[in-house]
Design a protein around this motif. Sequence first.
Motif, PDB file in Angstrom:
ATOM      1  N   ASN A  18       0.788  -1.235   0.000  1.00 36.42           N
ATOM      2  CA  ASN A  18       0.000   0.000   0.000  1.00 36.42           C
ATOM      3  C   ASN A  18       0.816   1.279   0.000  1.00 36.42           C
ATOM      4  O   ASN A  18       0.380   2.285   0.525  1.00 36.42           O
ATOM      5  CB  ASN A  18      -1.006   0.024   1.154  1.00 36.42           C
ATOM      6  N   ASN A  19       1.985   1.250  -0.573  1.00 33.70           N
ATOM      7  CA  ASN A  19       2.761   2.473  -0.742  1.00 33.70           C
ATOM      8  C   ASN A  19       2.341   3.067  -2.082  1.00 33.70           C
ATOM      9  O   ASN A  19       2.766   2.635  -3.134  1.00 33.70           O
ATOM     10  CB  ASN A  19       4.254   2.160  -0.732  1.00 33.70           C
ATOM     11  N   SER A  20       1.465   4.060  -2.037  1.00 34.66           N
ATOM     12  CA  SER A  20       0.862   4.576  -3.267  1.00 34.66           C
ATOM     13  C   SER A  20       1.884   5.178  -4.230  1.00 34.66           C
ATOM     14  O   SER A  20       1.733   5.052  -5.442  1.00 34.66           O
ATOM     15  CB  SER A  20      -0.226   5.591  -2.943  1.00 34.66           C
ATOM     16  N   ILE A  21       2.916   5.815  -3.721  1.00 39.92           N
ATOM     17  CA  ILE A  21       3.930   6.400  -4.605  1.00 39.92           C
ATOM     18  C   ILE A  21       4.694   5.291  -5.329  1.00 39.92           C
ATOM     19  O   ILE A  21       4.890   5.350  -6.536  1.00 39.92           O
ATOM     20  CB  ILE A  21       4.891   7.326  -3.827  1.00 39.92           C
ATOM     21  N   ALA A  22       5.103   4.267  -4.585  1.00 40.91           N
ATOM     22  CA  ALA A  22       5.816   3.145  -5.198  1.00 40.91           C
ATOM     23  C   ALA A  22       4.922   2.446  -6.218  1.00 40.91           C
ATOM     24  O   ALA A  22       5.374   2.054  -7.291  1.00 40.91           O
ATOM     25  CB  ALA A  22       6.280   2.158  -4.137  1.00 40.91           C
ATOM     26  N   MET A  23       3.644   2.292  -5.897  1.00 42.45           N
ATOM     27  CA  MET A  23       2.716   1.652  -6.822  1.00 42.45           C
ATOM     28  C   MET A  23       2.595   2.477  -8.101  1.00 42.45           C
ATOM     29  O   MET A  23       2.616   1.931  -9.199  1.00 42.45           O
ATOM     30  CB  MET A  23       1.341   1.482  -6.170  1.00 42.45           C
ATOM     31  N   GLN A  24       2.486   3.785  -7.967  1.00 40.46           N
ATOM     32  CA  GLN A  24       2.367   4.645  -9.136  1.00 40.46           C
ATOM     33  C   GLN A  24       3.609   4.528 -10.025  1.00 40.46           C
ATOM     34  O   GLN A  24       3.498   4.380 -11.237  1.00 40.46           O
ATOM     35  CB  GLN A  24       2.156   6.090  -8.714  1.00 40.46           C
ATOM     36  N   ILE A  25       4.793   4.582  -9.421  1.00 38.64           N
ATOM     37  CA  ILE A  25       6.040   4.464 -10.185  1.00 38.64           C
ATOM     38  C   ILE A  25       6.115   3.101 -10.859  1.00 38.64           C
ATOM     39  O   ILE A  25       6.446   2.991 -12.037  1.00 38.64           O
ATOM     40  CB  ILE A  25       7.264   4.704  -9.275  1.00 38.64           C
ATOM     41  N   PHE A  26       5.786   2.054 -10.117  1.00 39.20           N
ATOM     42  CA  PHE A  26       5.840   0.700 -10.659  1.00 39.20           C
ATOM     43  C   PHE A  26       4.901   0.564 -11.853  1.00 39.20           C
ATOM     44  O   PHE A  26       5.264   0.026 -12.893  1.00 39.20           O
ATOM     45  CB  PHE A  26       5.479  -0.314  -9.570  1.00 39.20           C
ATOM     46  N   MET A  27       3.692   1.077 -11.710  1.00 39.03           N
ATOM     47  CA  MET A  27       2.711   0.986 -12.787  1.00 39.03           C
ATOM     48  C   MET A  27       3.166   1.784 -14.012  1.00 39.03           C
ATOM     49  O   MET A  27       3.046   1.310 -15.146  1.00 39.03           O
ATOM     50  CB  MET A  27       1.349   1.466 -12.295  1.00 39.03           C
ATOM     51  N   GLU A  28       3.703   2.983 -13.794  1.00 38.11           N
ATOM     52  CA  GLU A  28       4.180   3.794 -14.911  1.00 38.11           C
ATOM     53  C   GLU A  28       5.338   3.117 -15.636  1.00 38.11           C
ATOM     54  O   GLU A  28       5.427   3.194 -16.860  1.00 38.11           O
ATOM     55  CB  GLU A  28       4.579   5.183 -14.424  1.00 38.11           C
ATOM     56  N   ASP A  29       6.211   2.433 -14.891  1.00 37.62           N
ATOM     57  CA  ASP A  29       7.323   1.711 -15.508  1.00 37.62           C
ATOM     58  C   ASP A  29       6.829   0.642 -16.471  1.00 37.62           C
ATOM     59  O   ASP A  29       7.515   0.296 -17.428  1.00 37.62           O
ATOM     60  CB  ASP A  29       8.222   1.073 -14.449  1.00 37.62           C
ATOM     61  N   PHE A  30       5.669   0.088 -16.204  1.00 37.90           N
ATOM     62  CA  PHE A  30       5.114  -0.958 -17.054  1.00 37.90           C
ATOM     63  C   PHE A  30       4.035  -0.444 -17.996  1.00 37.90           C
ATOM     64  O   PHE A  30       3.316  -1.225 -18.609  1.00 37.90           O
ATOM     65  CB  PHE A  30       4.590  -2.115 -16.197  1.00 37.90           C
ATOM     66  N   GLY A  31       3.910   0.883 -18.099  1.00 39.74           N
ATOM     67  CA  GLY A  31       2.976   1.472 -19.039  1.00 39.74           C
ATOM     68  C   GLY A  31       1.515   1.350 -18.646  1.00 39.74           C
ATOM     69  O   GLY A  31       0.628   1.457 -19.488  1.00 39.74           O
ATOM     70  N   ILE A  32       1.255   1.133 -17.374  1.00 38.01           N
ATOM     71  CA  ILE A  32      -0.113   1.041 -16.888  1.00 38.01           C
ATOM     72  C   ILE A  32      -0.555   2.439 -16.488  1.00 38.01           C
ATOM     73  O   ILE A  32       0.084   3.074 -15.652  1.00 38.01           O
ATOM     74  CB  ILE A  32      -0.213   0.086 -15.689  1.00 38.01           C
ATOM     75  N   PRO A  33      -1.639   2.942 -17.085  1.00 41.17           N
ATOM     76  CA  PRO A  33      -2.076   4.305 -16.764  1.00 41.17           C
ATOM     77  C   PRO A  33      -2.415   4.466 -15.279  1.00 41.17           C
ATOM     78  O   PRO A  33      -3.020   3.585 -14.672  1.00 41.17           O
ATOM     79  CB  PRO A  33      -3.329   4.506 -17.617  1.00 41.17           C
ATOM     80  N   THR A  34      -2.000   5.587 -14.724  1.00 39.46           N
ATOM     81  CA  THR A  34      -2.352   5.932 -13.350  1.00 39.46           C
ATOM     82  C   THR A  34      -3.148   7.224 -13.395  1.00 39.46           C
ATOM     83  O   THR A  34      -3.325   7.821 -14.460  1.00 39.46           O
ATOM     84  CB  THR A  34      -1.093   6.134 -12.487  1.00 39.46           C
ATOM     85  N   ASP A  35      -3.643   7.683 -12.266  1.00 38.54           N
ATOM     86  CA  ASP A  35      -4.419   8.917 -12.233  1.00 38.54           C
ATOM     87  C   ASP A  35      -3.653  10.075 -12.870  1.00 38.54           C
ATOM     88  O   ASP A  35      -4.195  10.861 -13.628  1.00 38.54           O
ATOM     89  CB  ASP A  35      -4.798   9.283 -10.808  1.00 38.54           C
ATOM     90  N   SER A  36      -2.360  10.196 -12.538  1.00 35.83           N
ATOM     91  CA  SER A  36      -1.597  11.334 -13.057  1.00 35.83           C
ATOM     92  C   SER A  36      -1.345  11.212 -14.558  1.00 35.83           C
ATOM     93  O   SER A  36      -1.350  12.204 -15.264  1.00 35.83           O
ATOM     94  CB  SER A  36      -0.275  11.499 -12.305  1.00 35.83           C
ATOM     95  N   THR A  37      -1.149   9.985 -15.057  1.00 39.75           N
ATOM     96  CA  THR A  37      -0.898   9.829 -16.495  1.00 39.75           C
ATOM     97  C   THR A  37      -2.199   9.822 -17.286  1.00 39.75           C
ATOM     98  O   THR A  37      -2.207  10.209 -18.443  1.00 39.75           O
ATOM     99  CB  THR A  37      -0.105   8.545 -16.799  1.00 39.75           C
ATOM    100  N   ALA A  38      -3.288   9.430 -16.658  1.00 36.15           N
ATOM    101  CA  ALA A  38      -4.565   9.366 -17.345  1.00 36.15           C
ATOM    102  C   ALA A  38      -5.072  10.750 -17.751  1.00 36.15           C
ATOM    103  O   ALA A  38      -5.735  10.903 -18.765  1.00 36.15           O
ATOM    104  CB  ALA A  38      -5.613   8.671 -16.474  1.00 36.15           C
ATOM    105  N   VAL A  39      -4.746  11.762 -16.961  1.00 35.12           N
ATOM    106  CA  VAL A  39      -5.195  13.117 -17.276  1.00 35.12           C
ATOM    107  C   VAL A  39      -4.091  13.950 -17.901  1.00 35.12           C
ATOM    108  O   VAL A  39      -4.200  15.152 -18.004  1.00 35.12           O
ATOM    109  CB  VAL A  39      -5.760  13.830 -16.013  1.00 35.12           C
ATOM    110  N   GLY A  40      -3.002  13.321 -18.294  1.00 36.23           N
ATOM    111  CA  GLY A  40      -1.933  14.015 -18.995  1.00 36.23           C
ATOM    112  C   GLY A  40      -0.923  14.701 -18.100  1.00 36.23           C
ATOM    113  O   GLY A  40      -0.090  15.439 -18.581  1.00 36.23           O
ATOM    114  N   ARG A  41      -0.983  14.500 -16.793  1.00 39.13           N
ATOM    115  CA  ARG A  41       0.039  15.071 -15.903  1.00 39.13           C
ATOM    116  C   ARG A  41       1.229  14.140 -15.862  1.00 39.13           C
ATOM    117  O   ARG A  41       1.105  12.942 -16.022  1.00 39.13           O
ATOM    118  CB  ARG A  41      -0.524  15.241 -14.488  1.00 39.13           C
TER     119      ARG A  41
END
Length: 91
Positions: free
Chosen positions: A67-90
């Motif tokens: 449940n480390n949300s920052i680590a999860m976001q980075i991990f997901m972005e590394d694998f090209g999985i959209p996150t809240d920040s990437t979904a809206v273009g941030r």
Amino acid sequence: MDKKTKTIDPEKVKMLASFGCNYIEIGKYFEVSEGTIRKHFKAKVEAGKEELKWKLRRQMLVSALENNSIAMQIFMEDFGIPTDSTAVGRS
């Protein structure tokens, strides 16, 4: 011991690379030039670097799953999985 008779353990080279040491640092450890390490142990250094990447990736996954949300976001972005920040273009 003179430089021509110096023995360098290839597995130790790989281990040092897996700790994040670069060619210069490994050369200093064995008291030889960076070029010597590059020339004779490039495959071992590259294998050590890959080992380090896998260790870091695994640790990031463990952290993300705990449940480390920052680590999860980075991990997901590394694998090209959209996150809240990437979904809206941030980014």
